[in-house]
Design a protein around this motif. Structure first.
Motif, short mmCIF file in Angstrom:
data_model
loop_
_atom_site.label_atom_id
_atom_site.label_comp_id
_atom_site.label_asym_id
_atom_site.label_seq_id
_atom_site.Cartn_x
_atom_site.Cartn_y
_atom_site.Cartn_z
N PRO A 137 5.07 9.92 -5.90
CA PRO A 137 3.90 10.39 -5.16
C PRO A 137 2.62 10.21 -5.97
O PRO A 137 2.55 10.59 -7.14
CB PRO A 137 4.21 11.88 -4.92
CG PRO A 137 5.18 12.24 -5.99
CD PRO A 137 5.99 11.02 -6.25
N THR A 138 1.63 9.61 -5.34
CA THR A 138 0.30 9.52 -5.95
C THR A 138 -0.43 10.85 -5.74
O THR A 138 0.07 11.75 -5.06
CB THR A 138 -0.50 8.39 -5.31
OG1 THR A 138 -0.70 8.68 -3.92
CG2 THR A 138 0.24 7.05 -5.43
N GLN A 139 -1.59 10.96 -6.33
CA GLN A 139 -2.35 12.20 -6.17
C GLN A 139 -2.74 12.41 -4.71
O GLN A 139 -2.71 13.54 -4.20
CB GLN A 139 -3.61 12.17 -7.04
CG GLN A 139 -4.32 13.51 -7.14
CD GLN A 139 -3.44 14.60 -7.71
OE1 GLN A 139 -2.78 14.42 -8.74
NE2 GLN A 139 -3.42 15.75 -7.05
N PHE A 140 -3.08 11.33 -4.01
CA PHE A 140 -3.41 11.45 -2.59
C PHE A 140 -2.21 11.95 -1.80
O PHE A 140 -2.32 12.86 -0.97
CB PHE A 140 -3.88 10.10 -2.04
CG PHE A 140 -4.01 10.08 -0.54
CD1 PHE A 140 -5.17 10.51 0.08
CD2 PHE A 140 -2.95 9.64 0.26
CE1 PHE A 140 -5.29 10.51 1.47
CE2 PHE A 140 -3.06 9.64 1.64
CZ PHE A 140 -4.23 10.07 2.25
N SER A 141 -1.04 11.33 -2.01
CA SER A 141 0.16 11.71 -1.26
C SER A 141 0.53 13.16 -1.54
O SER A 141 0.89 13.91 -0.62
CB SER A 141 1.32 10.79 -1.63
OG SER A 141 1.02 9.45 -1.33
N LEU A 142 0.43 13.57 -2.80
CA LEU A 142 0.78 14.94 -3.15
C LEU A 142 -0.16 15.93 -2.48
O LEU A 142 0.28 16.95 -1.93
CB LEU A 142 0.75 15.09 -4.67
CG LEU A 142 1.44 16.32 -5.26
CD1 LEU A 142 2.92 16.31 -4.92
CD2 LEU A 142 1.23 16.37 -6.77
N ASP A 143 -1.45 15.63 -2.51
CA ASP A 143 -2.42 16.53 -1.87
C ASP A 143 -2.22 16.57 -0.36
O ASP A 143 -2.34 17.64 0.26
CB ASP A 143 -3.84 16.08 -2.19
CG ASP A 143 -4.19 16.26 -3.67
OD1 ASP A 143 -3.51 17.04 -4.34
OD2 ASP A 143 -5.14 15.61 -4.13
N PRO A 189 -6.44 -0.25 -9.53
CA PRO A 189 -5.68 -1.07 -10.49
C PRO A 189 -5.68 -0.51 -11.91
O PRO A 189 -4.82 -0.87 -12.71
CB PRO A 189 -6.39 -2.43 -10.44
CG PRO A 189 -7.74 -2.14 -9.85
CD PRO A 189 -7.55 -1.00 -8.92
N THR A 190 -6.64 0.36 -12.24
CA THR A 190 -6.69 0.94 -13.58
C THR A 190 -6.13 2.37 -13.62
O THR A 190 -6.17 3.00 -14.68
CB THR A 190 -8.14 0.96 -14.09
OG1 THR A 190 -8.95 1.75 -13.19
CG2 THR A 190 -8.71 -0.45 -14.16
N SER A 191 -5.62 2.87 -12.49
CA SER A 191 -5.16 4.25 -12.44
C SER A 191 -3.78 4.40 -13.05
O SER A 191 -3.00 3.44 -13.14
CB SER A 191 -5.14 4.75 -10.99
OG SER A 191 -4.15 4.06 -10.25
N GLN A 192 -3.47 5.61 -13.46
CA GLN A 192 -2.16 5.89 -14.02
C GLN A 192 -1.09 5.83 -12.94
O GLN A 192 0.07 5.47 -13.23
CB GLN A 192 -2.16 7.28 -14.67
CG GLN A 192 -0.94 7.56 -15.53
CD GLN A 192 -0.80 6.59 -16.69
OE1 GLN A 192 -1.80 6.26 -17.35
NE2 GLN A 192 0.42 6.13 -16.95
N ASP A 193 -1.44 6.13 -11.69
CA ASP A 193 -0.48 6.04 -10.60
C ASP A 193 0.05 4.61 -10.44
O ASP A 193 1.25 4.40 -10.26
CB ASP A 193 -1.12 6.49 -9.27
CG ASP A 193 -1.32 8.00 -9.21
OD1 ASP A 193 -0.57 8.72 -9.89
OD2 ASP A 193 -2.23 8.45 -8.48
N GLY A 225 -2.44 -4.29 -4.39
CA GLY A 225 -1.96 -2.93 -4.56
C GLY A 225 -1.09 -2.42 -3.43
O GLY A 225 -0.75 -1.23 -3.41
N LEU A 226 -0.70 -3.27 -2.47
CA LEU A 226 0.14 -2.85 -1.35
C LEU A 226 1.60 -2.87 -1.79
O LEU A 226 2.13 -3.91 -2.18
CB LEU A 226 -0.07 -3.77 -0.15
CG LEU A 226 -1.51 -3.84 0.39
CD1 LEU A 226 -1.60 -4.84 1.54
CD2 LEU A 226 -1.99 -2.47 0.83
N LYS A 227 2.26 -1.72 -1.71
CA LYS A 227 3.62 -1.58 -2.24
C LYS A 227 4.60 -2.52 -1.53
O LYS A 227 5.53 -3.05 -2.15
CB LYS A 227 4.09 -0.13 -2.08
CG LYS A 227 3.14 0.91 -2.69
CD LYS A 227 3.07 0.81 -4.18
CE LYS A 227 2.08 1.79 -4.79
NZ LYS A 227 2.35 3.19 -4.49
N ARG A 228 4.43 -2.72 -0.23
CA ARG A 228 5.32 -3.63 0.49
C ARG A 228 5.23 -5.05 -0.06
O ARG A 228 6.24 -5.74 -0.21
CB ARG A 228 4.97 -3.63 1.98
CG ARG A 228 5.88 -4.52 2.83
CD ARG A 228 5.39 -4.54 4.27
NE ARG A 228 5.44 -3.20 4.87
CZ ARG A 228 4.84 -2.88 6.01
NH1 ARG A 228 4.14 -3.80 6.66
NH2 ARG A 228 4.94 -1.66 6.49
#
Length: 449
Positions: free
Chosen positions: A53-59, A257-261, A294-297
């Motif tokens: 989960p990214t920060q967005f998904s968690l929130d 692209p520079t995020s820890q997620d 950055g698209l996971k699919r």
């Protein structure tokens, strides 16, 4: 009313507890060489199981759990309210939550994580009815393959154990009344409509609007999930519709692209692959982002094709050259075109009218754009620098560099196809001789009359 009801959401709203329940870290794949050509499919199947989960998904999940808890408390506030909700359900106006984003960004997977984070079903016994009733935390329906709102509402009733074949309602109004009553009886706390863009295929936005408004009128918190294409159609509706349907947007963007997620996700992909990446992880993550936006699919798709190229080259570990080859392959051509259009859209600051389906209707947050544009500019500067260096090489140095690339040694130059040799320039004698031959061919064998 009941200890089971009072403690139903107890311990389910803690952020770290949510993260632990929804995080999925599959086991690394074993020896892929024994699968031969099917090894890429085995790797792809295992990568699809990853969910960090990214920060967005968690929130987002935390917020939806909070809304579900509030609705649950409202249904079971006292016995009179619960009884009234079953026999005389109120009609409440409810603004749905719109979860939107690019195709492949991970919206449906986030919804799956949300459903797994909700409390499981429990049995409730009360003096209002004989036996027990099973309390459900959610109703879920997918719009894929549906042509009417009645089919979706019937899916909701099936989620509560009602037989679709025995459900006979003359009008949608009767079906809505039944949904309200059953939802209150089973304590349903939230409803989800997934993949709503599929119901708009070949249809106007009016049918989608009716479906969403009817589903929102059941009374519980409603989440509908859609790509940008449907949201653009809803924008053209009258204000009374847009004020209801687009008042609560939640925009899911690709990771920075520079995020820890993003770095964590790429690192997890490398771990699940059995550490089959022969490159610096930071450089690999940057190149993977430039090739997938950055698209996971698309990440899973590109890694699958990269392993295929790696296997065909007789290697067991993916190198950067495999990413380059996979990006230029025919299997990835449609996805590569999508990535390039997204990059053009980021550089042109949202002025590509021909690709409106790739542009967020609510506007892209300003803090997201600099990271994406910086990644594109970095790659462009790197390509220019490599071309300058290559153009300065002597013929002997260029041949030596090509030999190193063939041996698989890391180099700054990306492998490219060899240009066709230029034909030799014709001399003056050659031109005169060829002209004479041409005159002999076209000369008439008979004299003109």
């Amino acid at each position: 009313m009941n200890p089971t009801i009072d403690s139903r959401f107890h311990g389910y709203l803690d952020l770290e507890g949510i993260r632990d329940r929804i995080t999925v870290r599959p086991q690394p794949v074993d020896d892929l060489q024994r699968y031969r050509q099917l090894g890429a499919d085995v790797l792809s199947s295992q990568l699809k199981k990853i969910y960090l989960p990214t920060q967005f998904s968690l929130d987002f999940i935390h917020e939806m759990l909070g809304r579900a808890n509030l609705h649950h408390r409202e249904i079971f506030s006292n016995q009179v309210t619960y009884n009234s909700g079953i026999f005389n359900p109120p009609i409440n106006e409810n603004f749905p939550i719109c979860l939107t984003g690019l195709a492949g960004v991970g919206k449906s997977r986030t919804i799956q994580a949300l459903l797994s984070a909700l409390p499981p079903p429990v049995e409730l016994s009360c003096g209002l009815f004989q036996g027990v009733v099973e309390l459900s935390s959610f109703w879920y329906a997918s719009a894929r393959g549906k042509t009417s709102g009645k089919q979706i509402l019937l899916d909701f009733l099936v989620a509560s154990g009602k037989d679709r074949r025995k459900a006979s309602y003359a009008t949608v109004t009767e079906l809505l009344d039944a949904c309200r009553s059953i939802a209150n009886r089973h304590g349903v706390s939230t409803a989800v409509l997934d993949e709503m863009q599929f119901i708009s295929t070949g249809e106007g936005a009016s049918r989608v609007t009716d479906i969403l408004i009817n589903a929102a009128n059941i009374g519980m918190p409603l989440i509908f999930v859609s790509n940008y294409s449907l949201i653009h159609k809803l924008w053209d509706r009258n204000s009374e519709d847009t004020q209801r349907l687009l008042a609560e947007p939640r925009i899911m963007l690709p990771d920075d692209p520079t995020s820890q997620d993003w770095l964590n996700y790429v690192g997890e992909c490398i771990r699940v692959s059995g550490d089959r990446v022969d490159a610096d992880h930071g450089e690999f993550a940057a190149e993977l982002y430039r090739s997938t936006a950055g698209l996971k699919r698309l990440v899973i798709q590109l890694l699958k094709h990269s392993y295929t190229h790696c296997f065909n080259a007789g290697r067991d570990r993916i190198q950067l050259v495999d990413l380059y080859d996979a990006y230029r392959s025919s299997q990835y051509k449609a996805s590569a075109s999508l990535v390039e259009n997204l990059q053009k859209l980021a550089i042109s600051k949202g002025n590509m009218r021909t690709h409106a389906d790739l542009e967020c209707p609510f506007g892209t947050p300003a803090e997201f754009r600099p990271g994406v544009v910086s990644s594109i500019d970095t790659k462009r500067a790197e390509n220019v620098r490599n071309q300058v260096i290559d153009s300065a090489l002597t013929p002997q140095e260029a041949r030596a560099l090509e030999g190193l690339l063939e041996d698989g040694v890391s180099a700054s130059k990306i492998p490219k196809s060899r240009r066709t040799a230029t034909p030799p320039r014709a001399s003056a004698n050659d031109l005169v001789r060829n002209f004479g031959k041409h005159v002999e061919k076209v000369r008439s064998p008979t004299k003109p009359k």
